[in-house]
Design an enzyme around this catalytic site. Sequence first.
Site, short mmCIF file in Angstrom:
data_model
loop_
_atom_site.label_atom_id
_atom_site.label_comp_id
_atom_site.label_asym_id
_atom_site.label_seq_id
_atom_site.Cartn_x
_atom_site.Cartn_y
_atom_site.Cartn_z
N LYS A 1 0.83 -1.21 0.00
CA LYS A 1 0.00 0.00 0.00
C LYS A 1 0.86 1.25 0.00
O LYS A 1 0.52 2.26 -0.63
CB LYS A 1 -0.92 -0.01 1.23
CG LYS A 1 -1.79 1.25 1.39
CD LYS A 1 -2.66 1.50 0.16
CE LYS A 1 -3.82 2.44 0.42
NZ LYS A 1 -3.49 3.72 1.03
N GLU B 1 0.77 6.62 -6.79
CA GLU B 1 -0.37 7.53 -6.90
C GLU B 1 0.11 8.98 -6.95
O GLU B 1 -0.38 9.78 -7.76
CB GLU B 1 -1.29 7.31 -5.71
CG GLU B 1 -2.51 8.21 -5.64
CD GLU B 1 -3.28 7.95 -4.35
OE1 GLU B 1 -3.27 8.86 -3.48
OE2 GLU B 1 -3.87 6.87 -4.21
#
Length: 279
Positions: A141, A148
């Site tokens: 993550k 991102e």
Amino acid sequence: MVNKLDKPRAVWIMVPAGNATEQTVDTLSRFLSGGDVIIDGGNSHFKDDVKRAKTLKEKGINYLDVGTSGGIWGADRGYCLMVGGEISAFQQLEPIFKTLSPGRGDINRTAGREDAGAEFKPSAEDGYLHCGPSGAGHFVKMVHNGIEYGLMQAYAEGFDIMRNAISKELPEDQRYDFNLADIAELWRRGSVVGSWLLDLTAMALFENPSLSDYSGFVQDSGEGRWTIMAAIEEAVPADVLAASLFTRFRSRQEHTFAEKVLSAMRQKFGGHVERPAGG
């Protein structure tokens, strides 16, 4: 969130990383017993997960770190879940992850996966995956969020270039007044840069083409920094991810001292005069 089973009990927590998570896990562990599971669905640092898992294991309590992606839309679309921890604990609670994940939906299967070997997990196609031992879920993550940052920065810079293509400093026959909302919508239709982030950009530009409701102040939640730290520890180049993180830092300042030093040097060696604000 606590599941309804008498045994084992599973407690899912999503609180801010760091001391808040540490205190919550410590408090919960006093009420749990052997075979119970604590699931950290927040954004803890993977190294903290490793330490917590070891401490809880001494009490017979399992600990799963679950990187969760989906944002506010996840409540409708389902969440992409990246799980770390003991495989037995994961398998025990897999129905929970399967329920919360988005499922296959209408996304085409990657060519060849239908005949893939056991090393390729079918659950990845459903939106959840046991990524490895303790810390692995939050590590994945962490890198997800670093990527991102880079993707968002690329879109932001590209649209800024198009927005300024009308600049009076350009030759008149090379100026373009682009409708950015239309271009974002165009790129959603078959372009190789299509993505959910572009979908959201198209939505924002349609709602407010000048984005006047936004200040430009961009916060970072920690995972971007941790990704760069991991890259340094692994000696892996991460130019784009690092630049996107530093740009977020820059967004929170008017003018840095470094920029003032640059301006002073330009004035001293070349006589370059600062342009007035807004000029």
